[in-house]
Design an enzyme around this catalytic site. Structure first.
Site, PDB file in Angstrom:
ATOM      1  N   CYS A 281      54.742  26.775  56.548  1.00  0.00           N
ATOM      2  CA  CYS A 281      56.113  26.269  56.488  1.00  0.00           C
ATOM      3  C   CYS A 281      56.694  26.758  55.166  1.00  0.00           C
ATOM      4  O   CYS A 281      56.043  26.636  54.124  1.00  0.00           O
ATOM      5  CB  CYS A 281      56.119  24.749  56.542  1.00  0.00           C
ATOM      6  SG  CYS A 281      57.731  24.029  56.236  1.00  0.00           S
TER       7      CYS A 281
ATOM      8  N   ASP B 298      67.008  30.412  56.345  1.00  0.00           N
ATOM      9  CA  ASP B 298      66.083  29.269  56.464  1.00  0.00           C
ATOM     10  C   ASP B 298      66.874  28.058  56.934  1.00  0.00           C
ATOM     11  O   ASP B 298      68.095  27.994  56.777  1.00  0.00           O
ATOM     12  CB  ASP B 298      65.411  28.974  55.117  1.00  0.00           C
ATOM     13  CG  ASP B 298      64.376  27.846  55.243  1.00  0.00           C
ATOM     14  OD1 ASP B 298      63.743  27.729  56.311  1.00  0.00           O
ATOM     15  OD2 ASP B 298      64.216  27.068  54.286  1.00  0.00           O
ATOM     16  N   SER B 299      66.151  27.077  57.465  1.00  0.00           N
ATOM     17  CA  SER B 299      66.803  25.843  57.876  1.00  0.00           C
ATOM     18  C   SER B 299      67.347  25.084  56.664  1.00  0.00           C
ATOM     19  O   SER B 299      68.236  24.257  56.802  1.00  0.00           O
ATOM     20  CB  SER B 299      65.810  24.966  58.645  1.00  0.00           C
ATOM     21  OG  SER B 299      64.671  24.730  57.841  1.00  0.00           O
TER      22      SER B 299
ATOM     23  N   GLU C 278      62.326  18.387  50.224  1.00  0.00           N
ATOM     24  CA  GLU C 278      63.784  18.623  50.195  1.00  0.00           C
ATOM     25  C   GLU C 278      64.525  17.479  49.528  1.00  0.00           C
ATOM     26  O   GLU C 278      65.609  17.659  48.992  1.00  0.00           O
ATOM     27  CB  GLU C 278      64.333  18.816  51.629  1.00  0.00           C
ATOM     28  CG  GLU C 278      64.035  20.166  52.237  1.00  0.00           C
ATOM     29  CD  GLU C 278      65.243  21.117  52.296  1.00  0.00           C
ATOM     30  OE1 GLU C 278      66.392  20.664  52.310  1.00  0.00           O
ATOM     31  OE2 GLU C 278      65.009  22.343  52.329  1.00  0.00           O
TER      32      GLU C 278
ATOM     33  N   HIS D  22      58.802  25.741  53.164  1.00  0.00           N
ATOM     34  CA  HIS D  22      58.951  24.775  52.070  1.00  0.00           C
ATOM     35  C   HIS D  22      57.657  24.556  51.285  1.00  0.00           C
ATOM     36  O   HIS D  22      57.696  24.099  50.150  1.00  0.00           O
ATOM     37  CB  HIS D  22      59.398  23.422  52.633  1.00  0.00           C
ATOM     38  CG  HIS D  22      60.824  23.421  53.086  1.00  0.00           C
ATOM     39  ND1 HIS D  22      61.254  24.158  54.161  1.00  0.00           N
ATOM     40  CD2 HIS D  22      61.905  22.788  52.593  1.00  0.00           C
ATOM     41  CE1 HIS D  22      62.552  23.953  54.314  1.00  0.00           C
ATOM     42  NE2 HIS D  22      62.966  23.125  53.382  1.00  0.00           N
TER      43      HIS D  22
ATOM     44  N   CYS E 119      61.816  30.859  58.100  1.00  0.00           N
ATOM     45  CA  CYS E 119      61.576  29.496  58.581  1.00  0.00           C
ATOM     46  C   CYS E 119      60.533  29.628  59.691  1.00  0.00           C
ATOM     47  O   CYS E 119      60.769  30.336  60.676  1.00  0.00           O
ATOM     48  CB  CYS E 119      62.867  28.897  59.132  1.00  0.00           C
ATOM     49  SG  CYS E 119      62.652  27.300  59.935  1.00  0.00           S
TER      50      CYS E 119
HETATM   51  N1  DGL Z   1      61.705  25.800  56.938  1.00  0.00           N
HETATM   52  C1  DGL Z   1      61.023  25.123  58.025  1.00  0.00           C
HETATM   53  C2  DGL Z   1      59.716  25.836  58.366  1.00  0.00           C
HETATM   54  O1  DGL Z   1      59.343  26.766  57.719  1.00  0.00           O
HETATM   55  C3  DGL Z   1      60.690  23.714  57.730  1.00  0.00           C
HETATM   56  C4  DGL Z   1      61.836  22.815  57.542  1.00  0.00           C
HETATM   57  C5  DGL Z   1      62.415  22.285  58.809  1.00  0.00           C
HETATM   58  O2  DGL Z   1      61.766  21.458  59.484  1.00  0.00           O
HETATM   59  O3  DGL Z   1      63.503  22.687  59.074  1.00  0.00           O
HETATM   60  O4  DGL Z   1      59.076  25.441  59.297  1.00  0.00           O
END
Ligand code: DGL
Length: 266
Positions: A184, A7-8, A154, A186, A70
């Site tokens: 998303c 994930d990011s 976050e 998150h 992500c």
């Molecule tokens: N984890 C990213 C997603 O699912 C969101 C967070 C980001 O913008 O990096 O889109």
């Protein structure tokens, strides 16, 4: 070999937790690109480059199958990675994303009016819309970009989530959606806040509920991949930036025993 989860940031820990809960027998390596999060407002070229670097890192750590937990990376980089990079460099390994399993689940439940909330980049990619057009052309899909939610989640602004989310959800509720996709990673963290706002008549589709089941199906259909995954129950968690706040967040989201290790992926 292991299952990799990328994930990011740390949002993917929710997906990791639910996957590991469902399939505890395997070895897992998690990588959160916490140094470069968020990906949601970046260019395609940057998202591709960051995603490729993280995927390479996980391959070097012995992952045979990687879940890109992500949506932004799944929407903007995954197809190109699968079709060009993987085919030539890692033809025996697999990388799967979030969007197709989510769309399949919604279609299986026969929802007709679908709302989606996601980052700017996922929304503008229209990737969810394109997948619905292929899988269920008659369903109506409405999207809403919700760019403030990831920074709030976050960076510890959870008390602001209900008011910001309610503002974002208003146009979708006006469309009388019967299901709402949390597009998303998150947003799994705030699914109960969202459920409260949308009420009982809207089903909230959260990827931490959807993806483990789809992964079980995938592994059944792909024994050639499944048999390569080591059943050693080891879990390793890498991040590209490690601060006391990230340590605390990871414990809240995954569990007290988690140990994050800082690594450089480039
Ligand atoms: N984890 C990213 C997603 O699912 C969101 C967070 C980001 O913008 O990096 O889109």
């Amino acid at each position: 070999m292991n299952i990799g989860i990328f994930d990011s940031g740390l949002g993917g820990l929710h997906i990791a937790k639910s996957i590991i809960g469902r399939l505890p027998q395997y070895g897992y390596v998690y990588l959160g690109d916490t140094k470069r999060v968020p990906y949601g407002n970046r260019t395609d070229a940057t998202i591709y480059q960051f995603t490729k670097e993280c995927i390479d890192y996980l391959f070097a750590k012995g992952c045979v199958l990687i879940i890109v937990a992500c949506n932004t990376a799944s929407a903007r980089a995954l197809r190109k990675l699968q079709r060009t990079y993987l085919v030539h460099h890692y033809p025996e390994r697999r990388v799967l994303g979030m969007i197709i399993p989510t769309v399949e689940t919604v279609v299986e439940h026969r929802y007709q009016r679908i709302g989606i909330i996601a980052t700017n980049n996922t929304v503008s990619s229209k990737k969810f819309i394109k997948e619905f057009e292929k899988a269920a052309p008659r369903v109506k899909v409405f999207q809403q970009a919700t760019p403030l939610l990831v920074p709030l989640i976050e960076q510890g602004g959870k008390q602001w989530v209900p008011s910001v989310a309610a503002h974002y959800l208003k146009p979708l509720l006006k469309k009388r959606v019967d299901a709402l996709i949390l597009g998303c990673t998150h947003y799994s963290v705030i699914k109960y806040n969202i459920k409260k706002i949308v009420g009982k008549n809207v089903s909230v589709i959260s990827q931490d509920d959807v993806v483990p089941k789809k992964l079980v199906d995938y592994l059944k259909r792909h024994p050639e991949i499944e048999k390569k995954i080591t059943r050693n129950r080891q879990r390793t968690f890498f991040v590209t930036e490690l601060t006391p706040y990230l340590k605390k967040t990871s414990k809240a989201w995954f569990g007290k025993k988690i140990q994050l290790k800082k690594v450089n992926v480039v």
